[in-house]
Design an enzyme around this catalytic site. Structure first.
Site, PDB file in Angstrom:
ATOM      1  N   LYS A 190       0.859  -1.188   0.000  1.00 39.52           N
ATOM      2  CA  LYS A 190       0.000   0.000   0.000  1.00 39.52           C
ATOM      3  C   LYS A 190       0.892   1.234   0.000  1.00 39.52           C
ATOM      4  O   LYS A 190       0.631   2.228   0.675  1.00 39.52           O
ATOM      5  CB  LYS A 190      -0.941  -0.013   1.216  1.00 39.52           C
ATOM      6  N   ASP A 223      -5.922  -3.222  -1.706  1.00 40.89           N
ATOM      7  CA  ASP A 223      -7.336  -3.143  -2.076  1.00 40.89           C
ATOM      8  C   ASP A 223      -7.589  -3.813  -3.420  1.00 40.89           C
ATOM      9  O   ASP A 223      -8.591  -4.514  -3.600  1.00 40.89           O
ATOM     10  CB  ASP A 223      -7.830  -1.695  -2.073  1.00 40.89           C
ATOM     11  N   ASP A 247      -3.485 -10.834   7.329  1.00 39.65           N
ATOM     12  CA  ASP A 247      -4.515 -11.285   8.263  1.00 39.65           C
ATOM     13  C   ASP A 247      -5.893 -11.150   7.613  1.00 39.65           C
ATOM     14  O   ASP A 247      -6.710 -12.081   7.622  1.00 39.65           O
ATOM     15  CB  ASP A 247      -4.428 -10.451   9.540  1.00 39.65           C
ATOM     16  N   ASP A 251      -8.303 -14.325   5.709  1.00 44.55           N
ATOM     17  CA  ASP A 251      -9.675 -14.622   6.129  1.00 44.55           C
ATOM     18  C   ASP A 251     -10.628 -14.591   4.934  1.00 44.55           C
ATOM     19  O   ASP A 251     -11.531 -15.433   4.824  1.00 44.55           O
ATOM     20  CB  ASP A 251     -10.138 -13.633   7.196  1.00 44.55           C
TER      21      ASP A 251
END
Length: 358
Positions: A190, A223, A247, A251
């Site tokens: 990012k 993103d 993380d 998920d």
């Protein structure tokens, strides 16, 4: 001569107390079928109940106690009546950071008989490995709060990126990508918005890439990576990301592969200076605790990763092959749309390991 591995089992909180015993039963079945090794298991009753009794999530000498073991099988941590930061930092992160388990490895696989939320997704579309930096970054625990309760109250949370920390996780990710058939690594960043730590992350990734000319790399903003996992899953193989980014992305990946109950984790100290820890990622799930319906597959798969780490790949493959046989037969827990109990899935996986009919 039979090799013996010393295993620390920490069921922890919630459904951890249900899936860890199930995982140990499966591990013992694989060890018996494979032959040549055995597991000596010591269980530690640490977690939120231990905190209520002692004021600590684990004893002060907990890491010293665990250091004598070859590996750790962990269940879950978290209690609705205790602050999450207390439970997490008091047990799981204390172990991860205490043993410098800086490489968190999260494989993603679509098992037969399980439907992905992605229309048209199959096993070829969801065969990924996410490598998570596990010791610093956004979860370094550096920061503080001042003027508590006042209008001018302030809190800071500082991400820490060190050259050593970034370089070593990049090398783990590149070696893993190099070992896989596609030899493709996506470096998540990012750095367009975070112009210090994430720019260093990018620069070190480019430097380490020169050591691995066989690996094709891409740099993708986090993103955009989330969108790509949903829209172009076949374009993904191996991924490396920061503590926070991985993380979240892992998920999402677990959900795309059918649910978090399936997903495993290895918290590795790659240099083996300390034991590594293996755990499902589903959390303590107090809402289903005690009902006998928790999905134990993430724990089984974590156990297989533990055996592979210990140098028993044949036994590890027995477990993952058995999981695939059981899911293909439609024996699924409620989170996967089935009606099987934890005990029924466990018994079926053991039967598959032993070569018996399900």
């Amino acid at each position: 001569m039979t090799k013996r591995y010393s295993i620390a089992a920490i069921p922890g909180d919630g459904i951890g107390k249900e899936v860890v015993p199930a995982g140990l039963a499966v591990l013992r079945a694989a060890a018996a079928r494979a032959g040549g090794f055995a597991l000596d298991v010591t269980e530690y009753p640490w977690g939120s109940d231990f905190y209520r009794a002692t004021g600590r999530m684990m004893p002060e000498d907990g890491t010293a106690t665990l250091r004598k073991h070859d590996a750790i099988l962990f269940g879950a941590v978290g209690d609705p009546d205790l602050p999450d930061d207390l439970t997490l930092w008091g047990l799981r992160l204390a172990i991860c950071q205490g043993f410098d388990q800086y490489a968190n490895i999260r494989p993603i696989r679509l098992f037969p008989g399980i439907a992905s939320p992605l229309v048209g997704a199959d096993a070829a579309a969801l065969d990924w490995v996410i490598v998570r930096e596990n010791s610093e970054g956004e979860y370094a625990g550096h920061g503080g709060r001042a003027h508590r309760g006042l209008p001018e109250e302030v809190a800071t949370e500082t991400s820490i990126f060190t050259r050593t920390g970034v370089a070593r996780i990049m090398r783990v990710a590149f070696r893993l990508a190099e070992s896989r058939p596609r030899k493709h690594l996506i470096i998540v960043t990012k750095s367009n918005a975070q112009r210090h730590g994430m720019v260093l992350w990018d620069e070190i990734a480019a430097e380490v890439a020169k050591e691995f000319p066989a690996v094709r790399t891409e740099r993708v903003l986090v993103d955009a990576m989330a969108a790509r996992m949903v829209l172009k899953p076949r374009s993904i193989d191996t991924v490396v990301a920061t503590n926070l980014h991985a993380d979240i992305l892992s998920d999402l990946a677990g959900a795309l592969a059918g649910g978090l109950g399936l997903a495993p984790t290895a918290n590795l100290n790659p240099e083996r200076h300390a034991p590594s820890m293996f755990e499902p990622i589903h959390g303590s799930a107090f809402d289903i605790m005690g009902k006998g319906i928790a999905n134990p597959i993430g724990t089984f798969w974590s156990g297989a990763m533990m055996l592979d780490h210990l140098g028993e790949p044949a036994a590890a493959l027995m477990i993952t092959d058995a999981i695939a046989r059981v899911t293909a037969a439609g024996l699924l827990t409620a989170d996967l749309g089935g009606k099987a109990t934890t005990a029924e899935v466990t018994a079926a996986v053991i039967a598959a390991i032993e070569g018996r009919n399900l």
